[in-house]
Design an enzyme around this catalytic site. Structure first.
Site, PDB file in Angstrom:
ATOM      1  N   GLY A  46       0.876  -1.170   0.000  1.00  0.00           N
ATOM      2  CA  GLY A  46       0.000   0.000   0.000  1.00  0.00           C
ATOM      3  C   GLY A  46       0.905   1.208   0.000  1.00  0.00           C
ATOM      4  N   GLU A  47       0.722   2.073   0.969  1.00  0.00           N
ATOM      5  CA  GLU A  47       1.566   3.267   1.084  1.00  0.00           C
ATOM      6  C   GLU A  47       2.126   3.282   2.505  1.00  0.00           C
ATOM      7  OE1 GLU A  47       2.716   5.467  -1.186  1.00  0.00           O
ATOM      8  OE2 GLU A  47       3.816   5.933   0.631  1.00  0.00           O
ATOM      9  N   SER A  48       3.448   3.079   2.587  1.00  0.00           N
ATOM     10  CA  SER A  48       4.046   2.900   3.916  1.00  0.00           C
ATOM     11  C   SER A  48       3.890   4.138   4.795  1.00  0.00           C
ATOM     12  CB  SER A  48       5.516   2.526   3.785  1.00  0.00           C
ATOM     13  OG  SER A  48       6.219   3.503   3.068  1.00  0.00           O
ATOM     14  N   CYS A  78       6.033  -5.343   0.383  1.00  0.00           N
ATOM     15  CA  CYS A  78       6.179  -4.022  -0.240  1.00  0.00           C
ATOM     16  C   CYS A  78       6.131  -2.908   0.808  1.00  0.00           C
ATOM     17  CB  CYS A  78       5.136  -3.856  -1.343  1.00  0.00           C
ATOM     18  SG  CYS A  78       5.659  -2.652  -2.562  1.00  0.00           S
ATOM     19  N   ARG A 107      13.106   3.187  -0.438  1.00  0.00           N
ATOM     20  CA  ARG A 107      11.712   3.354  -0.845  1.00  0.00           C
ATOM     21  C   ARG A 107      11.647   3.814  -2.309  1.00  0.00           C
ATOM     22  NH1 ARG A 107       8.320   7.832   0.331  1.00  0.00           N
ATOM     23  NH2 ARG A 107       6.177   7.154  -0.004  1.00  0.00           N
ATOM     24  N   ILE A 136       5.292  -3.217  -7.592  1.00  0.00           N
ATOM     25  CA  ILE A 136       4.522  -1.983  -7.815  1.00  0.00           C
ATOM     26  C   ILE A 136       5.132  -0.864  -6.969  1.00  0.00           C
ATOM     27  CG2 ILE A 136       2.239  -0.902  -7.708  1.00  0.00           C
ATOM     28  CD1 ILE A 136       1.083  -3.816  -7.685  1.00  0.00           C
ATOM     29  N   ARG A 137       5.790   0.065  -7.622  1.00  0.00           N
ATOM     30  CA  ARG A 137       6.516   1.151  -6.911  1.00  0.00           C
ATOM     31  C   ARG A 137       7.251   0.554  -5.709  1.00  0.00           C
ATOM     32  NH1 ARG A 137       4.277   6.298  -5.281  1.00  0.00           N
ATOM     33  NH2 ARG A 137       6.221   7.097  -6.104  1.00  0.00           N
ATOM     34  N   HIS A 173       4.542  -8.488  -4.595  1.00  0.00           N
ATOM     35  CA  HIS A 173       3.178  -8.782  -4.126  1.00  0.00           C
ATOM     36  C   HIS A 173       2.738 -10.220  -4.432  1.00  0.00           C
ATOM     37  CE1 HIS A 173       1.706  -4.663  -3.140  1.00  0.00           C
ATOM     38  NE2 HIS A 173       2.708  -4.320  -3.927  1.00  0.00           N
ATOM     39  N   GLU A 175       0.468 -11.840  -3.123  1.00  0.00           N
ATOM     40  CA  GLU A 175      -0.999 -11.966  -2.980  1.00  0.00           C
ATOM     41  C   GLU A 175      -1.721 -11.609  -4.279  1.00  0.00           C
ATOM     42  OE1 GLU A 175       0.791  -9.517  -2.050  1.00  0.00           O
ATOM     43  OE2 GLU A 175      -0.318  -7.623  -2.205  1.00  0.00           O
TER      44      GLU A 175
END
Ligand code: GLN
Length: 193
Positions: A46-48, A78, A107, A136-137, A173, A175
């Protein structure tokens, strides 16, 4: 077996789906008391910065730390990998980290042009068949401390999956693919803990 998935932000539903497919009971963790009785915990991508800030606001930093210290398995994918790291490069200055795993993560390590990519990884711990990994990023791991086992690297040598005792981290990822070998590897850590 009962596995928690930190459900503050990001791709937690996908982890739950994979775990349920493996006949595991899942719990969405939002509050400290949700950690009670769990055999392991997944911190999703997600967004850390967001995950860290919400975790701080909801009083989860200390309980998450204690959960890992208790020896139960904890897996960060991630953004989750960034969140459990001891050190970070190119993060936000006020971004909280759990500081559990002795690694330095960079990051958004792959820049804008290759924000997202896929790669077939050789992961000896999972067997001969390569693991198709979606990035993903993604962050990457720049330094591993003593006692940190490298599970997978990109062709250029970048480290993208590691384990330190009960802690597991993947820059990609699992998942988001049908291949559940990383999830089963994680569940095996729960069985021995
Ligand atoms: N770039 C995100 C971060 O810094 C991680 C992206 C992801 O989890 N897919 O937290």
């Amino acid at each position: 077996m009962k596995i928690g998935v930190l459900a503050l932000q990001g791709a937690f539903i996908e982890h739950e789906k994979t775990l349920r497919r493996l006949d595991v009971e899942t719990v969405e963790v939002r509050l400290p008391e949700d950690l009670e009785g769990l055999d392991g915990l997944v911190i999703p991508g997600g967004e850390s910065t967001t995950i860290g800030k919400i975790a701080r606001r909801w009083g989860l930093l200390e309980p998450l730390h204690a959960f890992a210290q208790s020896g139960r398995p904890l897996w960060g994918t991630c953004a989750g990998m960034i969140f459990i790291a001891k050190e970070m490069v190119d993060g936000k200055p006020d971004q909280p980290l759990l500081g559990l795993m002795d690694v330095t993560v960079r990051r958004n390590a792959f820049g804008r042009q290759v924000d997202s990519f896929e790669a077939d990884l050789d992961v000896p711990a999972l067997g001969k068949e390569p693991f198709h990994a979606i990035f993903i990023r993604a962050p990457l791991i720049e330094r591993v401390g003593e006692g940190v086992e490298v599970l997978a690297q990109l062709e250029d040598g970048s480290i993208v999956a590691v384990r330190q005792g009960n802690l597991l981290a993947t820059a990609f990822h699992p998942e988001l693919t049908e291949d559940d070998r990383f999830h089963r590897y994680f569940l095996d850590l729960s069985e021995v803990s």
